[in-house]
Design a protein around this motif. Sequence first.
Motif, mmCIF file in Angstrom:
data_model
loop_
_atom_site.group_PDB
_atom_site.id
_atom_site.type_symbol
_atom_site.label_atom_id
_atom_site.label_comp_id
_atom_site.label_asym_id
_atom_site.label_seq_id
_atom_site.Cartn_x
_atom_site.Cartn_y
_atom_site.Cartn_z
ATOM 1 N N GLN A 109 49.015 24.735 -15.188
ATOM 2 C CA GLN A 109 49.713 24.166 -16.344
ATOM 3 C C GLN A 109 51.186 23.949 -15.986
ATOM 4 O O GLN A 109 51.946 24.892 -15.834
ATOM 5 N N ASN A 110 51.564 22.688 -15.856
ATOM 6 C CA ASN A 110 52.934 22.325 -15.519
ATOM 7 C C ASN A 110 53.750 22.093 -16.788
ATOM 8 O O ASN A 110 53.188 22.031 -17.898
ATOM 9 N N PRO A 111 55.078 21.939 -16.686
ATOM 10 C CA PRO A 111 55.898 21.670 -17.877
ATOM 11 C C PRO A 111 55.401 20.455 -18.641
ATOM 12 O O PRO A 111 54.805 19.537 -18.077
ATOM 13 N N ARG A 112 55.660 20.445 -19.935
ATOM 14 C CA ARG A 112 55.136 19.405 -20.809
ATOM 15 C C ARG A 112 55.759 18.035 -20.526
ATOM 16 O O ARG A 112 55.090 17.013 -20.564
ATOM 17 N N PHE A 113 57.088 18.017 -20.244
ATOM 18 C CA PHE A 113 57.780 16.753 -20.025
ATOM 19 C C PHE A 113 58.227 16.667 -18.562
ATOM 20 O O PHE A 113 58.716 17.645 -18.003
ATOM 21 N N ASN A 114 58.080 15.504 -17.993
ATOM 22 C CA ASN A 114 58.499 15.308 -16.592
ATOM 23 C C ASN A 114 59.701 14.375 -16.479
ATOM 24 O O ASN A 114 59.934 13.784 -15.440
ATOM 25 N N SER A 115 60.474 14.237 -17.580
ATOM 26 C CA SER A 115 61.680 13.419 -17.546
ATOM 27 C C SER A 115 62.720 14.041 -18.472
ATOM 28 O O SER A 115 62.390 14.843 -19.336
ATOM 29 N N GLY A 116 63.971 13.638 -18.266
ATOM 30 C CA GLY A 116 65.043 14.146 -19.111
ATOM 31 C C GLY A 116 65.468 15.562 -18.794
ATOM 32 O O GLY A 116 66.153 16.198 -19.597
ATOM 33 N N VAL A 117 65.099 16.097 -17.648
ATOM 34 C CA VAL A 117 65.473 17.456 -17.253
ATOM 35 C C VAL A 117 66.927 17.446 -16.791
ATOM 36 O O VAL A 117 67.339 16.569 -16.019
ATOM 37 N N GLN A 118 67.720 18.424 -17.277
ATOM 38 C CA GLN A 118 69.135 18.483 -16.946
ATOM 39 C C GLN A 118 69.473 19.809 -16.293
ATOM 40 O O GLN A 118 68.660 20.733 -16.263
ATOM 41 N N ILE A 119 70.690 19.914 -15.832
ATOM 42 C CA ILE A 119 71.135 21.123 -15.151
ATOM 43 C C ILE A 119 71.075 22.324 -16.098
ATOM 44 O O ILE A 119 71.458 22.230 -17.264
ATOM 45 N N GLY A 120 70.550 23.426 -15.599
ATOM 46 C CA GLY A 120 70.420 24.628 -16.395
ATOM 47 C C GLY A 120 69.098 24.767 -17.115
ATOM 48 O O GLY A 120 68.778 25.850 -17.632
ATOM 49 N N ASP A 121 68.293 23.694 -17.181
ATOM 50 C CA ASP A 121 66.995 23.781 -17.854
ATOM 51 C C ASP A 121 66.065 24.714 -17.092
ATOM 52 O O ASP A 121 66.090 24.780 -15.860
#
Length: 302
Positions: free
Chosen positions: A34-46
């Motif tokens: 099970q990978n993270p739900r979203f694969n875009s919009g990831v920013q520093i510190g997430d």
Amino acid sequence: MKTFIIKFLLLLGVASYASIAFAQSPNIKLIKVQNPRFNSGVQIGDVLQRSVALEVNQPYTLSKTDLPAKGRSADGIELKDITLAATKAGDKNRYTINFSYQVFAVASKPVRMQLPKEILKFNANANPLAAEIPAWTFWYAALVPENIENAKKMMYPQHHPEIVNITSHQTKLCAFLALLTFGLLGLFYINADGHLLPFMNGAFAQAYRRIRKTPKSLEGLKEASIYIHQALNKTHGTNLFADDIEPFINKNPKFSKLKDEIYAFFEQSNALLFASSAMYSEQHFGHLLKLSKRLRDCERGA
């Protein structure tokens, strides 16, 4: 020569281990990744979470020491935390591994990044086994555009909302509140029976309260009549007789609209109080109660 042979055997063992690690093994079953739900919009510190569930035949086991090292960092991705949960089901061992990755990458434009592939090593005496968790690709979103020059130039002016004129609404509200207040005070003044205000405890107000509490009987009927006489006497300042009704009305014009009822009351009370054949009448009792209330209202100027 001996050293060469040892190095050769070691290299052979490493190659053998690698082939086992990446080959499809019947002893390992990958149940879920099970990978993270979203694969875009990831920013520093997430922080990105991924979970792996798998099953392995006994006697293969997986211990915490065989897991990837917590705090490992590569390509802007740090393995912040890792947990292991183990259960047994018959001749199989089941494991659930939770990975927490934190992003520390810095870029001025969107960049493709990935959570690293992980190798899970299983031990069973001298026969090692491994399972490969594939990498997961996502898009890193930059916080600041690459071509920004001055933040002040990029700002848009703020527009305040138009002011609404509420003067007319305030005037209507004040008028409504004033009318409501006067109306409530009027109802309170006319209908209140308590001793809340001095002008609400007049002679006829007391008579009305007493008559309401008087038992409905012949004696109660006589008491009700006496209460009204006492109120008339108190208002007049002395005993009031039938012949004094006209001067009483002239002195207290607020009772003028009940002049005929007062005359009729004196006739009925004389028959009730002094006649030996007097009988109780519920209608007569109700008439006295109603008369005392009307006299109270006149007393209050209603």
